[in-house]
Write a protein that holds these residues in place. Structure first.
Motif, PDB file in Angstrom:
ATOM      1  N   ALA B 184       0.866  -1.179   0.000  1.00  0.00           N
ATOM      2  CA  ALA B 184       0.000   0.000   0.000  1.00  0.00           C
ATOM      3  C   ALA B 184       0.902   1.228   0.000  1.00  0.00           C
ATOM      4  CB  ALA B 184      -0.896   0.015   1.243  1.00  0.00           C
ATOM      5  N   LEU B 185       0.674   2.121  -0.952  1.00  0.00           N
ATOM      6  CA  LEU B 185       1.504   3.320  -1.072  1.00  0.00           C
ATOM      7  C   LEU B 185       0.614   4.546  -0.919  1.00  0.00           C
ATOM      8  CD1 LEU B 185       4.359   4.303  -1.628  1.00  0.00           C
ATOM      9  CD2 LEU B 185       3.943   4.003  -4.057  1.00  0.00           C
ATOM     10  N   LEU B 186       0.938   5.383   0.075  1.00  0.00           N
ATOM     11  CA  LEU B 186       0.119   6.563   0.363  1.00  0.00           C
ATOM     12  C   LEU B 186       0.594   7.761  -0.449  1.00  0.00           C
ATOM     13  CD1 LEU B 186      -0.068   6.089   4.228  1.00  0.00           C
ATOM     14  CD2 LEU B 186      -1.957   5.812   2.606  1.00  0.00           C
ATOM     15  N   PRO B 187      -0.288   8.750  -0.670  1.00  0.00           N
ATOM     16  CA  PRO B 187       0.097   9.920  -1.471  1.00  0.00           C
ATOM     17  C   PRO B 187       1.307  10.673  -0.904  1.00  0.00           C
ATOM     18  CG  PRO B 187      -2.268   9.888  -1.105  1.00  0.00           C
ATOM     19  CD  PRO B 187      -1.707   8.789  -0.272  1.00  0.00           C
ATOM     20  N   ASP B 188       1.550  10.587   0.406  1.00  0.00           N
ATOM     21  CA  ASP B 188       2.699  11.314   0.962  1.00  0.00           C
ATOM     22  C   ASP B 188       4.026  10.571   0.753  1.00  0.00           C
ATOM     23  OD1 ASP B 188       2.583   9.226   2.711  1.00  0.00           O
ATOM     24  OD2 ASP B 188       2.170  10.420   4.507  1.00  0.00           O
ATOM     25  N   GLY B 189       3.955   9.409   0.068  1.00  0.00           N
ATOM     26  CA  GLY B 189       5.182   8.689  -0.239  1.00  0.00           C
ATOM     27  C   GLY B 189       5.499   7.566   0.730  1.00  0.00           C
ATOM     28  N   ASP B 190       4.730   7.431   1.811  1.00  0.00           N
ATOM     29  CA  ASP B 190       4.938   6.310   2.730  1.00  0.00           C
ATOM     30  C   ASP B 190       4.332   5.051   2.132  1.00  0.00           C
ATOM     31  OD1 ASP B 190       6.325   7.597   4.692  1.00  0.00           O
ATOM     32  OD2 ASP B 190       4.555   8.144   5.862  1.00  0.00           O
ATOM     33  N   GLY B 191       5.145   4.010   2.058  1.00  0.00           N
ATOM     34  CA  GLY B 191       4.647   2.743   1.535  1.00  0.00           C
ATOM     35  C   GLY B 191       4.800   1.638   2.566  1.00  0.00           C
ATOM     36  N   TYR B 192       3.927   0.661   2.495  1.00  0.00           N
ATOM     37  CA  TYR B 192       3.997  -0.468   3.431  1.00  0.00           C
ATOM     38  C   TYR B 192       3.886  -1.761   2.636  1.00  0.00           C
ATOM     39  CZ  TYR B 192       3.271   3.166   6.814  1.00  0.00           C
ATOM     40  OH  TYR B 192       3.424   4.308   7.545  1.00  0.00           O
ATOM     41  N   MET B 193       4.705  -2.707   3.004  1.00  0.00           N
ATOM     42  CA  MET B 193       4.676  -3.992   2.315  1.00  0.00           C
ATOM     43  C   MET B 193       4.462  -5.113   3.326  1.00  0.00           C
ATOM     44  SD  MET B 193       7.668  -5.969   0.221  1.00  0.00           S
ATOM     45  CE  MET B 193       7.591  -5.005  -1.243  1.00  0.00           C
ATOM     46  N   LEU B 194       3.563  -5.997   2.993  1.00  0.00           N
ATOM     47  CA  LEU B 194       3.443  -7.244   3.751  1.00  0.00           C
ATOM     48  C   LEU B 194       4.122  -8.309   2.892  1.00  0.00           C
ATOM     49  CD1 LEU B 194      -0.302  -7.098   4.803  1.00  0.00           C
ATOM     50  CD2 LEU B 194       1.696  -6.176   5.961  1.00  0.00           C
ATOM     51  N   ALA B 195       5.258  -8.759   3.346  1.00  0.00           N
ATOM     52  CA  ALA B 195       6.082  -9.607   2.486  1.00  0.00           C
ATOM     53  C   ALA B 195       6.185 -11.016   3.048  1.00  0.00           C
ATOM     54  CB  ALA B 195       7.465  -8.983   2.332  1.00  0.00           C
ATOM     55  N   ASP B 196       5.150 -11.437   3.753  1.00  0.00           N
ATOM     56  CA  ASP B 196       5.205 -12.730   4.421  1.00  0.00           C
ATOM     57  C   ASP B 196       5.312 -13.890   3.446  1.00  0.00           C
ATOM     58  OD1 ASP B 196       2.528 -11.511   3.951  1.00  0.00           O
ATOM     59  OD2 ASP B 196       1.952 -13.617   4.164  1.00  0.00           O
ATOM     60  N   GLY B 197       4.927 -13.691   2.169  1.00  0.00           N
ATOM     61  CA  GLY B 197       4.957 -14.788   1.204  1.00  0.00           C
ATOM     62  C   GLY B 197       6.348 -15.056   0.651  1.00  0.00           C
ATOM     63  N   LEU B 198       7.275 -14.119   0.844  1.00  0.00           N
ATOM     64  CA  LEU B 198       8.636 -14.340   0.332  1.00  0.00           C
ATOM     65  C   LEU B 198       9.343 -15.367   1.209  1.00  0.00           C
ATOM     66  CD1 LEU B 198       9.702 -10.635  -0.360  1.00  0.00           C
ATOM     67  CD2 LEU B 198       9.305 -12.407  -2.083  1.00  0.00           C
TER      68      LEU B 198
END
Lengths: 204, 263
Positions: B184-198
């Motif tokens: 999820a990437l917010l307009p202010d440039g903060d992004g969050y990743m759920l990378a549990d599948g890697l």
């Protein structure tokens, strides 16, 4: 993690905390090592303002890219000093600085007062390091001093001492190995020995 | 690394003392730095020389007063580094941070409407956090992770966020099209990743890349076992990719393991 426990962290632990943007961890790393970084920069550049700029640069770089420090490759102290040295030497080798320095070196040589005993004395290093340095064969000691504290390449050192380049290159390497043996022999735990246990198994 | 003969190796080794003292010329330095990554013996020797040099450079004198204050004020003035990582369920030694992201002009943000994904992601996040909480003893770290988890949950639920799934590509080892991470990437440039599948790596690390126009920019290292990660990326980033690398690199020679479009 409170400030108290930071003081008990190894240097490697501090760097992990720095990578989490804990300013107090950077402050602790600064407390442990900034004096040495400043001392080296000032010695190389003979300029307090530039030396302060380098200290600032080295610690801000640690803040921005803590992953560049690999505890498997050496102590934090030697990492910071290597960064400081590289940067200071870059500045020294800038053309104007080079000219000034060469004039100064010529003066020194001409005065024949280039007394390495005094140079060594001036280092304010621990007694055993002084002993080890003074105990080196003179050719090795001079080559190391001119390269490390003078910021000269081994080729420049060879020209200054009027010796073959290969000889100077070998002497620097042999001298460093001999110093290491001496320092290990004197039972010293390495440069980070006063750094809160931060030598991370890389004792001299 | 280029293979070299014994005599060339010996010639390089003879330079290591001078190299450790920054006393070689640029071409010699380049040769040595090309050689070192593949030669543990030479690397160890340089490390030893640098420790000795550090002992010589040691000074008992403190740094000048006021210098720390200047450094600290410089920290305050800096924006937070672009990638902040918390690797849930892992020791703190697994933490890395990212190189700076190239500044780019922002562009109008586009939304995606994949709300089902965001709900699924939020549920997953809660589960991940629960697992994390039971494993952690350090309260401060728990706070970090909870704060990160809450921020990520909010981001995935935000109507402003651009949300994407990172899927395996046809030439990867895994079956193509599998969702291994969500972003999820917010307009202010903060992004969050759920990378549990890697899958967890035994060595090396995952690295996150942003696609902006015809450029691919490193957004930072994800570590070996990423779970919940936050990062920074501006509006020009229209796609994301993850590669596996031996270490953090500026340019990757490897194929992307997963990718997703933010457009």
């Amino acid at each position: 993690m409170g400030p108290d426990s930071l003081q008990d962290l190894t240097d490697a632990g501090l760097v992990v905390a720095i990578s989490r943007y804990r300013e107090e961890a950077l402050a602790e790393a600064y407390r442990r090592h900034a004096g040495a970084v400043y001392g080296l920069a000032r010695r190389l550049l003979s300029d307090e303002t530039l030396a302060e700029e380098i200290v600032q640069e080295v610690f801000l770089r640690l803040w921005d890219t803590p992953e560049k420090f690999d505890p498997g490759r050496g102590s934090l102290r030697s990492f910071l000093l290597a960064q400081c040295h590289g940067r200071a030497v870059d500045l020294l080798r800038a053309e104007t600085a080079r000219r000034r320095r060469e004039e100064k070196d010529q003066r020194r040589t001409a005065e024949a007062g280039y007394d390495l005993e005094l140079e060594v004395w001036d280092l304010a290093v621990a007694e055993h390091v002084k002993d080890a340095l003074v105990g080196l064969p003179e050719g090795e000691r001079r080559a190391i001093e001119l390269a490390y504290f003078g910021g000269h390449t081994y080729r420049e050192v060879a020209a200054m001492l009027d010796q073959p380049e290969g000889t100077v290159k070998s002497r620097i390497r042999a001298g460093l190995k001999r110093l290491r043996t001496e320092l290990v022999g004197s039972g010293v735990g390495g440069p980070a020995v006063d750094g809160g246990g931060g030598s991370d198994g890389h004792d001299l | 690394m280029v293979m070299i003969s014994d005599s060339e190796h010996e010639a390089l080794r003879s330079l290591l003392g001078a190299y450790a003292l920054d006393a070689v010329d640029d071409s010699e330095r380049a040769q040595i730095e090309d050689h070192l990554p593949g030669c543990p013996r030479c690397r160890a020797e340089v490390g030893d020389h640098r420790e000795v040099a550090a002992a010589l450079g040691r000074s008992g004198a403190p740094a000048p007063e006021g210098l720390w204050d200047r450094i600290a004020s410089e920290l305050d003035g800096r924006t937070a580094p672009p990638l902040r990582l918390v690797l849930a369920g892992h020791g703190t030694d697994a933490i890395t941070t990212a190189p700076p992201v190239v500044d780019r002009p922002s562009r109008r943000w586009r939304r995606t409407a994949v709300r089902i994904t965001s709900v699924a992601a939020s549920l997953l996040l809660v589960l991940l956090l629960a697992a994390t909480v039971t494993q952690r003893a350090d309260i401060a770290e728990l706070r970090d992770e909870q704060a990160l988890g809450e921020a990520a949950t909010t981001a995935f639920a935000s109507p402003e966020a651009r949300i994407t799934e990172l899927r395996t590509l046809p030439d990867g080892n895994a079956e193509p099209g599998q969702v291994l991470a969500r972003v999820a990437l917010l307009p202010d440039g903060d992004g969050y990743m759920l990378a549990d599948g890697l899958p967890d790596l035994d060595e090396g690390l995952y690295q996150l890349w942003g696609v902006a126009g015809d450029q691919v920019i490193s957004l930072g290292a994800l570590g070996r076992d990423p779970k919940v990660v936050s990062f920074r990326a501006d509006g020009s980033v229209t796609g994301l990719m993850v590669t596996q690398e031996a270490e953090l690199v500026e340019r990757s020679e490897n194929n992307a393991l997963v990718s997703g479009s933010l457009a």
